[in-house]
Design an enzyme around this catalytic site. Structure first.
Site, PDB file in Angstrom:
ATOM      1  N   ASP A   1       0.843  -1.193   0.000  1.00  0.00           N
ATOM      2  CA  ASP A   1       0.000   0.000   0.000  1.00  0.00           C
ATOM      3  C   ASP A   1       0.886   1.254   0.000  1.00  0.00           C
ATOM      4  O   ASP A   1       2.047   1.207   0.405  1.00  0.00           O
ATOM      5  CB  ASP A   1      -0.877   0.032   1.257  1.00  0.00           C
ATOM      6  CG  ASP A   1      -1.849  -1.135   1.286  1.00  0.00           C
ATOM      7  OD1 ASP A   1      -2.154  -1.675   0.208  1.00  0.00           O
ATOM      8  OD2 ASP A   1      -2.295  -1.489   2.396  1.00  0.00           O
TER       9      ASP A   1
HETATM   10  N1  URA Z   1      -1.191  -5.897   3.996  1.00  0.00           N
HETATM   11  C1  URA Z   1      -1.713  -4.658   3.930  1.00  0.00           C
HETATM   12  O1  URA Z   1      -2.762  -4.381   4.501  1.00  0.00           O
HETATM   13  N2  URA Z   1      -1.042  -3.741   3.221  1.00  0.00           N
HETATM   14  C2  URA Z   1       0.140  -3.982   2.604  1.00  0.00           C
HETATM   15  O2  URA Z   1       0.712  -3.082   1.998  1.00  0.00           O
HETATM   16  C3  URA Z   1       0.671  -5.275   2.680  1.00  0.00           C
HETATM   17  C4  URA Z   1      -0.015  -6.221   3.388  1.00  0.00           C
END
Ligand code: URA
Length: 233
Positions: free
Chosen positions: A103
């Site tokens: 993310d």
């Molecule tokens: N889980 C999440 O919620 N976000 C990420 O970036 C990776 C794993």
């Protein structure tokens, strides 16, 4: 392969720079200067030099990046900065792409490569590549959360996660989670299913590769031969 393609794939020169260098006599093949950068060579056998230095041919390139916050895991975005912008010009020319997504607000270990088949394999659900994340959350997690992770967390949309491991910090407001799958916002949704909210998320391990502690956020380095071998590359 054309000489100018070799030099551009290795991030050493654009096509235009290659043809100018060839005209100046700055490119040799097996010890002889070549004037034409469009000439074909065998990159595995022929010895090519550019500006007096031997050109080492590597078909595929692998990078470890310590992803900072605010960057999108992509090669382009119309509005936001993307992780490949953090690479040097030489590596940007190699058209690397991120292996999977983090993310925008997630930090830590991100691999980049131009090896499409290997990236595909590492991301395929049947390979169950292990990933570790360090997280912090707002509400302390309740007793028994370790059992719930091992027994499969059910997300709000009904998806049943694969068994996972959570090792909590003493204050129960953070810890390390190990996953063998990678669903959209998975950790955030798993923690939400346990009644809390993630405030910080960092990936620390991908397969057998750990984030290099000497890399500051935004810094990167090529993978070592042992790290590449551990990926099956
Ligand atoms: N889980 C999440 O919620 N976000 C990420 O970036 C990776 C794993």
């Amino acid at each position: 392969m054309r000489i100018d393609k070799l030099l551009s794939d290795m991030g050493l020169a654009s096509r235009k720079e290659s043809s100018a260098a060839a005209r100046r006599g700055a490119i040799t093949v097996n010890g002889t200067a070549v004037k034409d950068a469009s000439r074909h060579i065998d990159p595995e056998r022929d010895e090519v030099t550019y500006l007096g230095r031997r050109v080492e041919y590597r078909r595929y390139v692998y990078i470890m990046l310590n992803k900072p916050e605010g960057y999108v895991s992509a090669t382009e975005d119309s509005r936001l900065p993307v992780v490949t912008e953090l690479l040097s010009e030489e590596y940007r020319r190699m058209e690397l792409f991120p292996v999977g997504r983090l993310d925008r607000d997630t930090v830590g270990l991100m691999l980049l490569t131009n090896n499409g088949p290997l990236a595909h394999k590492l991301l395929s659900p049947k390979h169950h590549v292990r990933k570790k994340y360090y997280f912090r959350c707002i509400e302390p997690l309740e007793e028994g959360v370790e059992r719930r992770f091992a027994d499969r967390i059910t997300l709000a949309d009904g998806y049943e996660c694969l068994p996972a491991e959570i090792v909590l910090d003493p204050d129960r407001r953070g810890g390390v989670i190990t996953l063998t799958e990678g669903k959209y916002h998975q950790i955030k949704r798993m923690i939400a299913a346990c009644g809390s909210r993630v405030t910080f998320l960092e990936r620390t391990v991908f397969g057998d590769i750990s984030l290099d502690g000497t890399l500051a956020r935004g810094e990167w380095r090529p993978l070592t031969d042992a790290e590449i071998a551990s990926l099956g590359g």
